[in-house]
Every structure is written in structure tokens, then in C-alpha cells.
Motif scaffolding. Structure first.
Motif, short mmCIF file in Angstrom:
data_model
loop_
_atom_site.label_atom_id
_atom_site.label_comp_id
_atom_site.label_asym_id
_atom_site.label_seq_id
_atom_site.Cartn_x
_atom_site.Cartn_y
_atom_site.Cartn_z
N ASN A 1 23.61 -45.14 -23.89
CA ASN A 1 24.37 -44.52 -24.97
C ASN A 1 25.34 -43.50 -24.36
N THR B 1 20.78 -34.66 -28.26
CA THR B 1 20.62 -35.83 -27.39
C THR B 1 19.54 -35.60 -26.35
N ASN C 1 20.54 -41.81 -22.26
CA ASN C 1 21.40 -41.12 -23.20
C ASN C 1 22.25 -40.09 -22.45
N THR D 1 19.53 -46.99 -30.47
CA THR D 1 18.22 -46.84 -29.84
C THR D 1 17.14 -47.44 -30.73
N SER E 1 15.89 -37.44 -26.35
CA SER E 1 15.50 -38.23 -25.18
C SER E 1 14.13 -37.81 -24.66
N SER F 1 24.04 -36.96 -22.18
CA SER F 1 24.12 -35.65 -22.81
C SER F 1 25.18 -34.83 -22.08
N PRO G 1 23.97 -43.26 -31.42
CA PRO G 1 22.87 -43.51 -30.48
C PRO G 1 21.51 -43.61 -31.16
#
Length: 271
Positions: free
Chosen positions: A85, A155, A135, A118, A159, A137, A114
Motif C-alpha cells: 500500500n 498507518t 504499508n 488490506t 500495521s 507510512s 489501504p
């Protein structure tokens, strides 16, 4: 063969992730809005590695197009093993000076997209008991830096939580937390970064190389460069009010009326 889907793959960190995974012999699915640039990246990777990536043009802020990407991720006949993402954009002005519609679009792309993608890929990863979600960030998420920083803080936290939830199934989750990286992200967002010294800048391929290493080591976070790792440690101990005031001073548009700043804050800076 490992199949990797990367959003925002036409430039910047997305293209760097494509190069990194292609070098490892992975099959790629490249997602971005700009079909021409996406095909150019695919052709370059095919010439370098002998495998033509799948190109999936999509504006992820369009519900139907985002749904199409989610369906590709969830397709059991063509399983995706790794989701990256990465798609996102920034705004040139702080929250009080940006049109709320632009703030909402940015929040949708950095958080809701995302989340949806996800959610689409996880059932297959869990069933197959392997795979990963990366992800992208930002160190901006470590500080109170407006909507962008708040989204990136989400994010990272998302995660870390997801990593715990999926660990029993052998699925890895990594938050990639880069600092200033030499891509077109800042230019397309209209950000003036001319005063930043060369020493703060990271190379996109170096960020990806570090991320892939940290993924293999099953680490929760990937932060490239000693400067940024020390920075991440330091900001956790600074008073939040002090940091918020300092960041607000740095973000305030100098000698510019709010109406002027709003006119300048038109985002088209997808990574």
C-alpha cells in the motif's frame, strides 16, 4: 512464484518497490492512475528482468476502480502473496488553509483505500498461511503534522496491530517509515523543500532495500538511515505540546492570506 501488487507504482517509492521485487524474481501487478507511465515502468522491468508485469490502471479514489483492485486481490484463482500500500499524495498548505475537499481526498487515499485493499487480501493470505502486507507510512506520522501526519500515524498503528493479528497465520506485516526521499512527491504536491540540506534526503531504492531486509527479518517497522532512526527515538520523548507548536510554526504559509493558500492547495501528487 510470489505475486506482488503495488499501488502508486508509476513513480517514486512505488516504482522502486517494483524494481526491488522484480530483482527477486517476483511476478508484479502494478497499480496507478497514469496508464502511460505505468506501462513504461512495466516495459523497463520486462527489459531488465525478463518478466512483463501485469498492469492494472486505477484511480483508487474512484469507488468502482478501487473495488476492481480489491477484487483482483481477493481472486482465489490468481492469488496475490504480497500487497504494498504505497499510493498517496500531500498538500502544500497546512490544514486551516486547504480546501476541506482536498483534505478528505487525501485522508481517503491514505487511510480508507489501504484499509479496503488490506481487508480484501487478508483472507487469502490467512488461508494460505503465508504472505505479507507492506504499508508505506512516514516519519511525519511520528509528529503532530496535520492531516497527512495523522493519516500516517494511523498507518503505522494499523500495521503494528495487524501484524499481531496475522502472526499466528505466518503472515508478515511491515510499516515502512521513510523520511524525506528523492522522488517527485514533493514537487507534485507543490511543497518548497529547497532549504533542506542534502544530508536529510534518502534514495528511494535504498528505502526499498532496507524495507525488504526488515521484512525478511520480520521486523514491525522499517526506518532507513541512522539520522531518521535516532529521530524516531528522540521525538517519542519530546513534550507533545512543544512539538505541535514547533511544527505549526514551520507549516504556516508566510505572508499569505488564507484565501491565497487555498487556491494553491490543489493536489495531484499521487506517488
Amino acid at each position: 512464484m510470489t505475486t506482488v501488487l503495488i499501488t502508486g507504482a508509476s513513480a517514486g517509492l512505488g516504482a522502486a518497490f517494483a524494481r526491488g521485487f522484480a530483482a527477486k524474481g517476483c511476478d508484479l501487478i502494478l497499480v496507478a492512475r497514469d496508464t502511460g507511465r505505468l506501462k513504461a515502468v512495466a516495459d523497463e522491468l520486462a527489459a531488465a528482468h525478463g518478466t512483463l508485469p501485469e498492469v492494472l490502471p486505477a484511480d483508487l479514489l474512484d469507488p468502482e476502480q478501487c473495488r476492481a483492485v480489491a477484487e483482483r486481490l481477493a481472486d482465489p484463482a490468481r492469488p496475490v502473496d504480497i500487497l504494498v500500500n504505497n499510493a498517496g499524495f500531500g498538500l502544500p498548505a497546512p490544514f486551516p488553509y486547504s480546501p476541506v475537499e482536498d483534505e478528505e481526498r487525501m485522508l481517503d487515499l491514505l487511510v480508507k483505500v489501504p484499509l479496503k485493499l488490506t481487508h480484501a487480501v487478508v483472507p487469502g493470505l490467512r488461508e494460505r498461511r503465508r504472505g505479507a502486507v507492506l504499508n508505506v507510512s512516514s516519519v511525519a506520522g511520528l509528529l503532530p503534522t496535520g492531516t497527512y501526519g495523522a493519516a500516517k500515524a494511523w498507518t503505522t498503528a494499523f500495521s503494528e496491530s495487524l501484524r499481531v493479528d496475522l502472526a499466528p497465520y505466518g503472515v508478515r506485516v511491515l510499516a515502512v517509515v521513510p523520511g524525506f526521499t528523492r522522488t517527485e512527491f514533493q514537487e507534485r504536491a507543490g511543497m518548497d523543500v529547497s532549504a533542506l540540506p542534502d544530508s536529510v534526503w534518502l534514495d528511494a531504492d535504498a528505502v526499498v532495500a532496507r524495507a525488504l531486509k526488515d521484512l525478511s527479518l520480520r521486523r514491525p517497522l522499517s526506518i532507513t538511515g541512522l539520522r531518521y532512526r535516532l529521530y524516531a527515538q528522540a521525538v517519542r520523548h519530546l513534550p507533545r505540546t512543544f512539538v505541535a507548536r514547533k511544527m505549526a510554526r514551520d507549516r504556516r504559509p508566510p505572508a499569505q492570506a488564507p484565501e491565497q493558500a487555498q487556491n494553491a492547495a490543489r493536489p495531484e501528487a499521487a506517488r
